[in-house]
Design an enzyme around this catalytic site. Structure first.
Site, mmCIF file in Angstrom:
data_model
loop_
_atom_site.group_PDB
_atom_site.id
_atom_site.type_symbol
_atom_site.label_atom_id
_atom_site.label_comp_id
_atom_site.label_asym_id
_atom_site.label_seq_id
_atom_site.Cartn_x
_atom_site.Cartn_y
_atom_site.Cartn_z
ATOM 1 N N GLU A 168 0.819 -1.220 0.000
ATOM 2 C CA GLU A 168 0.000 0.000 0.000
ATOM 3 C C GLU A 168 0.851 1.267 0.000
ATOM 4 O O GLU A 168 0.450 2.301 0.542
ATOM 5 C CB GLU A 168 -0.970 0.005 1.200
ATOM 6 C CG GLU A 168 -1.921 -1.181 1.201
ATOM 7 C CD GLU A 168 -2.816 -1.248 2.440
ATOM 8 O OE1 GLU A 168 -2.865 -0.265 3.207
ATOM 9 O OE2 GLU A 168 -3.465 -2.285 2.635
ATOM 10 N N GLU A 260 -5.281 -8.062 -0.241
ATOM 11 C CA GLU A 260 -6.084 -7.873 0.976
ATOM 12 C C GLU A 260 -7.466 -7.433 0.548
ATOM 13 O O GLU A 260 -7.619 -6.678 -0.409
ATOM 14 C CB GLU A 260 -5.517 -6.763 1.880
ATOM 15 C CG GLU A 260 -4.258 -7.099 2.624
ATOM 16 C CD GLU A 260 -3.797 -5.910 3.497
ATOM 17 O OE1 GLU A 260 -4.642 -5.084 3.911
ATOM 18 O OE2 GLU A 260 -2.578 -5.810 3.735
#
Length: 320
Positions: A168, A260
């Site tokens: 991320e 995720e």
């Protein structure tokens, strides 16, 4: 068919036989079903009790092996658990909530154990990388060295790892992404060089985890591309736009994963819309067990879908 262009070759020419075998399986299966995944080994029994199945992939975290945590007393059993999972025939994926190497703020709301967040540290990645003679840079290498020890344990146990460092990054909420794309890419390539060339960790399959082109570190150091998506609770759409972003990023040449997720995308809609996530990996806590993101009835449906691969459907690996 998109599968034709997907290569099973790994970027590390000295990859272990186990890593090659896993990558070949992922490439062969790509577009023919999604592997079920779940973050946190502690959720295994709950899923099994509620769905009658076990996920094919479990996500582990190197977080508590970060030196700025271990020196404050943190301990972890993730490597031990990852080896145990591997021995059951499961697939291991690893992320690293990397506690900043130094300059933790450590005050209420910005405690030392939140040190992977940008707002809990004053550590400056761009400055560290620009000054290889600095203590900040030395500590960066120290941290990578510390993690290499644990990845070596996995290599010695024959465990191939879907390794997803600097996740991320483009969000900016973690310190490794806080200074923009160039330092993040530089750090990723530095880590690749250290772990592959210095430590010869051929058991790692390298998973990049951002979808924007200016953040992409390069085809030569990435095996699989992925993104993390947390839709509105109960939104089970296949996330087609995010998938397309990644396809464009790598010109449809690499496997694409949902590294995720909160609510799990509907496998039937994925198939209908040609959205070929290689695996999904539901985050832990409320995302799995809260009932809002995924009801037990829905989990049961997903885990028993013919489009979804569970632990019992994985091949008999050569190492078992």
């Amino acid at each position: 068919m998109t599968e034709q262009k997907i290569s099973s070759n790994l970027v590390n020419k000295d990859a272990t036989s186990e890593a090659r075998e896993l990558m070949k399986y992922l490439a062969d299966r790509y577009g023919k079903g999604v592997l079920s995944g779940q973050q946190d080994y502690g959720n295994l029994n709950w899923i099994n009790e509620n769905t009658g199945r076990k996920p094919a992939v479990i996500g582990f975290d190197l977080m508590d092996y970060s030196p700025s945590r271990t020196e404050r007393g943190a301990i972890s059993q993730e490597i031990r658990d990852a080896i145990a999972w591997h021995q059951q025939g499961g697939i291991v994926t690893l992320c690293w909530h990397w506690n900043a190497p130094a300059n933790l703020i450590n005050e209420p709301g910005k405690e030392w154990w939140r040190g992977f967040y940008t707002d809990a540290t004053t550590y400056d990645l761009a400055s560290a990388l620009a000054h290889p003679e600095s203590e900040e840079y030395t500590l960066l290498i120290r941290d990578i060295d510390a993690i290499a020890v644990h990845l070596q344990e996995l290599k010695e146990a024959g465990v191939p790892v879907l390794f997803r460092p600097l996740h991320e990054a483009e969000g900016g909420w973690f310190w490794w992404g806080a200074k923009g794309p160039e330092p993040a890419k530089q750090l990723y390539r530095l880590m690749y060089d250290q772990l592959v060339n210095k430590y010869e960790l051929g058991n790692l399959i390298w998973v990049w985890n951002s979808e924007k082109p200016d953040w992409y570190p390069g085809d030569d150091v990435v095996d699989i591309v992925s993104v993390d998506v947390y839709p509105e609770a109960g939104d089970h759409s296949p996330l087609a736009k995010r998938y397309e972003n990644l396809r464009e990023l790598v010109n449809d040449s690499k496997i694409i994963a949902l590294a995720e997720n909160g609510s799990i995308p509907d496998p039937k809609q994925m198939k209908e819309q040609g959205v070929h996530w290689s695996w999904f990996c539901t985050w832990t806590g409320e995302f799995l067990q809260g009932g809002n993101h995924n009801t037990v009835a829905y989990l049961k449906e997903v885990y028993n879908s013919e489009e979804v691969i569970t632990l019992d459907q994985l091949p008999k690996w050569s190492w078992r």
